[in-house]
Scaffold this motif. Structure first.
Motif, mmCIF file in Angstrom:
data_model
loop_
_atom_site.group_PDB
_atom_site.id
_atom_site.type_symbol
_atom_site.label_atom_id
_atom_site.label_comp_id
_atom_site.label_asym_id
_atom_site.label_seq_id
_atom_site.Cartn_x
_atom_site.Cartn_y
_atom_site.Cartn_z
ATOM 1 N N LYS A 1 0.832 -1.197 0.064
ATOM 2 C CA LYS A 1 0.029 0.002 -0.006
ATOM 3 C C LYS A 1 0.860 1.223 0.130
ATOM 4 C CE LYS A 1 -3.570 -2.774 0.413
ATOM 5 N NZ LYS A 1 -2.718 -3.813 0.614
ATOM 6 N N GLY A 2 2.229 1.071 0.144
ATOM 7 C CA GLY A 2 2.885 2.432 0.001
ATOM 8 C C GLY A 2 3.201 2.935 1.135
ATOM 9 N N TYR A 3 3.146 2.309 2.393
ATOM 10 C CA TYR A 3 3.155 3.208 3.694
ATOM 11 C C TYR A 3 4.611 3.643 3.924
ATOM 12 C CZ TYR A 3 -1.383 1.825 5.223
ATOM 13 O OH TYR A 3 -2.768 1.761 5.345
ATOM 14 N N LEU A 4 5.577 2.790 3.521
ATOM 15 C CA LEU A 4 7.125 3.358 3.573
ATOM 16 C C LEU A 4 7.579 4.574 2.991
ATOM 17 C CD1 LEU A 4 10.221 0.876 4.076
ATOM 18 C CD2 LEU A 4 10.503 3.180 2.643
ATOM 19 N N THR A 5 7.157 4.465 1.462
ATOM 20 C CA THR A 5 7.329 5.548 0.646
ATOM 21 C C THR A 5 6.378 6.819 1.221
ATOM 22 O OG1 THR A 5 7.981 4.300 -1.215
ATOM 23 C CG2 THR A 5 7.260 6.223 -1.800
ATOM 24 N N TYR A 6 5.192 6.616 1.291
ATOM 25 C CA TYR A 6 4.465 7.663 1.961
ATOM 26 C C TYR A 6 5.096 8.392 3.057
ATOM 27 C CZ TYR A 6 0.503 10.295 4.098
ATOM 28 O OH TYR A 6 -0.322 11.084 4.839
ATOM 29 N N ALA A 7 5.723 7.632 4.008
ATOM 30 C CA ALA A 7 6.307 8.291 5.298
ATOM 31 C C ALA A 7 7.603 9.112 4.750
ATOM 32 C CB ALA A 7 6.897 7.270 6.300
ATOM 33 N N VAL A 8 8.163 8.572 3.855
ATOM 34 C CA VAL A 8 9.269 9.451 3.329
ATOM 35 C C VAL A 8 8.829 10.782 2.658
ATOM 36 C CG1 VAL A 8 11.243 9.516 1.764
ATOM 37 C CG2 VAL A 8 10.972 7.398 3.178
ATOM 38 N N ARG A 9 7.690 10.581 1.949
ATOM 39 C CA ARG A 9 7.248 11.664 1.247
ATOM 40 C C ARG A 9 6.683 12.790 2.196
ATOM 41 N NH1 ARG A 9 4.938 8.134 -3.996
ATOM 42 N NH2 ARG A 9 6.878 7.968 -5.217
ATOM 43 N N ASN A 10 6.076 12.085 3.248
ATOM 44 C CA ASN A 10 5.459 12.963 4.572
ATOM 45 C C ASN A 10 6.430 13.858 4.884
ATOM 46 O OD1 ASN A 10 4.573 13.282 7.379
ATOM 47 N ND2 ASN A 10 2.598 12.841 6.219
ATOM 48 N N LEU A 11 7.505 13.460 5.178
ATOM 49 C CA LEU A 11 8.753 14.234 5.784
ATOM 50 C C LEU A 11 9.290 15.131 4.517
ATOM 51 C CD1 LEU A 11 10.327 11.483 8.145
ATOM 52 C CD2 LEU A 11 8.642 13.398 8.544
ATOM 53 N N ASP A 12 9.506 14.570 3.559
ATOM 54 C CA ASP A 12 10.245 15.419 2.211
ATOM 55 C C ASP A 12 9.606 15.005 1.204
ATOM 56 O OD1 ASP A 12 11.666 16.777 0.509
ATOM 57 O OD2 ASP A 12 13.737 15.758 1.100
ATOM 58 N N GLU A 13 8.459 15.889 0.654
ATOM 59 C CA GLU A 13 7.597 15.560 -0.502
ATOM 60 C C GLU A 13 8.270 15.506 -1.659
ATOM 61 O OE1 GLU A 13 4.697 18.625 -0.651
ATOM 62 O OE2 GLU A 13 5.788 20.133 -1.037
ATOM 63 N N ASN A 14 9.559 16.009 -1.717
ATOM 64 C CA ASN A 14 10.221 16.356 -3.062
ATOM 65 C C ASN A 14 11.570 15.133 -3.132
ATOM 66 O OD1 ASN A 14 8.921 18.352 -4.451
ATOM 67 N ND2 ASN A 14 9.808 19.436 -2.781
ATOM 68 N N ILE A 54 10.933 6.148 -5.471
ATOM 69 C CA ILE A 54 9.671 5.563 -6.325
ATOM 70 C C ILE A 54 8.956 4.412 -5.251
ATOM 71 C CG2 ILE A 54 9.097 4.780 -8.529
ATOM 72 C CD1 ILE A 54 11.326 6.585 -9.509
ATOM 73 N N ALA A 55 8.121 4.050 -5.390
ATOM 74 C CA ALA A 55 7.390 2.912 -4.889
ATOM 75 C C ALA A 55 6.747 1.880 -6.014
ATOM 76 C CB ALA A 55 6.287 3.230 -3.827
ATOM 77 N N THR A 56 7.187 0.894 -6.210
ATOM 78 C CA THR A 56 6.601 -0.185 -7.024
ATOM 79 C C THR A 56 6.152 -1.506 -6.600
ATOM 80 O OG1 THR A 56 8.942 -1.328 -7.484
ATOM 81 C CG2 THR A 56 8.339 0.521 -8.582
ATOM 82 N N ASP A 57 5.025 -2.130 -7.152
ATOM 83 C CA ASP A 57 4.415 -3.441 -6.484
ATOM 84 C C ASP A 57 3.822 -4.004 -7.930
ATOM 85 O OD1 ASP A 57 3.528 -4.570 -3.701
ATOM 86 O OD2 ASP A 57 2.155 -5.165 -5.067
ATOM 87 N N ASN A 58 3.657 -5.419 -7.781
ATOM 88 C CA ASN A 58 3.073 -5.912 -8.714
ATOM 89 C C ASN A 58 1.733 -6.198 -8.635
ATOM 90 O OD1 ASN A 58 2.824 -8.301 -6.785
ATOM 91 N ND2 ASN A 58 4.233 -9.543 -8.082
#
Length: 266
Positions: free
Chosen positions: A134-147, A151-155
């Motif tokens: 669901k992208g929780y890890l990438t979301y956390a990074v983007r939450n702290l630094d949106e730029n 990149i998050a990927t999943d099949n």
């Protein structure tokens, strides 16, 4: 009590919180879980969790509370009703991770404390998340630094099982090896959390990275999982070289019996 019902889990936990309100160590522990759930439900980063277990001191305080409520002449059914909240609480704390999986599709618990550590550790390196779910890890990074360049990927092989659960951030639908080919960059960090046990995809990824000379180009594979436990294939743990990343384990939440940690893999 063997089945998780995500719709009633928090209400049951809140009832336990009310019942044990006067035992502050217990109510504080329950509050950690309730606040974490509230944060996740509102798409905020939750705080780090303490170990979700009742200590000997807590258990003694609970026994004392129960003893005060049991009087002579009570039937066994009435006594069982007094004991039940303690059993209920222990079960709910033990199964919080399963609740997170079924309610939110969150397998690895990503706290704001740990996400801040990850951002420091990455130190500006472009990052690619595989098996992002669901992208929780990438979301956390983007939450702290949106730029931040992540990149998050999943099949999306989970989508048929959890159709109602949507990713919390953009997750590109792509096979892991294809994602490596498409997004591979020199000096990149690749992150893989909670790879499944019933697949050797984790070992295939490591082997492929070796063939592509990923490590010689300054790349790093970061893994979150339980060694020889509930995550990853036996082939991976036997053949891959893993080393704990102490900086990233300091704020990692080991809140239940799962001993997941953060590793660098080669």
């Amino acid at each position: 009590m063997t089945t998780i019902n995500p719709k009633t889990f928090i209400a049951r936990l809140s009832a336990c919180r009310d019942y044990f309100a006067k035992i502050y160590s217990v109510s504080d522990l329950i509050d950690q879980v309730l606040f974490a759930d509230l944060a996740i439900s509102q798409k905020r980063l939750p705080s780090k969790l303490d170990k979700l277990e009742l200590t000997d001191k807590m258990l003694q305080q609970i026994k004392d509370l129960i003893a005060e409520q049991i009087t002579s002449g009570m039937s066994q059914k009435e006594i069982d009703a007094k004991v039940h909240p303690a059993q209920e609480l222990d079960w709910l704390l033990t199964n919080f991770r399963q609740y997170l999986i079924e309610r939110y599709g969150m397998y690895a618990y990503i706290s704001k404390d740990w996400a801040a550590d990850l951002l420091k550790y990455l130190d500006g390196r472009p990052a690619l998340e595989l098996m992002a779910g669901k992208g929780y890890l990438t979301y956390a990074v983007r939450n702290l630094d949106e730029n931040y360049p992540i990149i998050a990927t999943d099949n999306y092989d989970w989508s048929s099982r959890q159709e109602e659960l949507k990713p919390v951030t953009k997750v590109v639908r792509m096979d892991a090896l294809a994602a490596i080919d498409y997004y591979s960059k020199k000096g990149q960090a690749i992150i893989m959390s909670w790879p499944p046990q019933n697949s050797i995809s984790d070992w295939l990824i490591v082997n492929y990275l070796r063939q592509q000379h990923f490590y010689e180009k300054g790349g790093e594979l970061i893994l979150i999982g339980e060694k020889n436990g509930v995550t990853g294939s036996s082939q991976f743990w036997k053949k891959a070289e893993t080393k704990e990343i102490y900086f990233l384990n300091h704020n990692w939440s080991n809140f239940d019996i799962v001993k997941d940690q953060v590793f660098t893999v080669s």
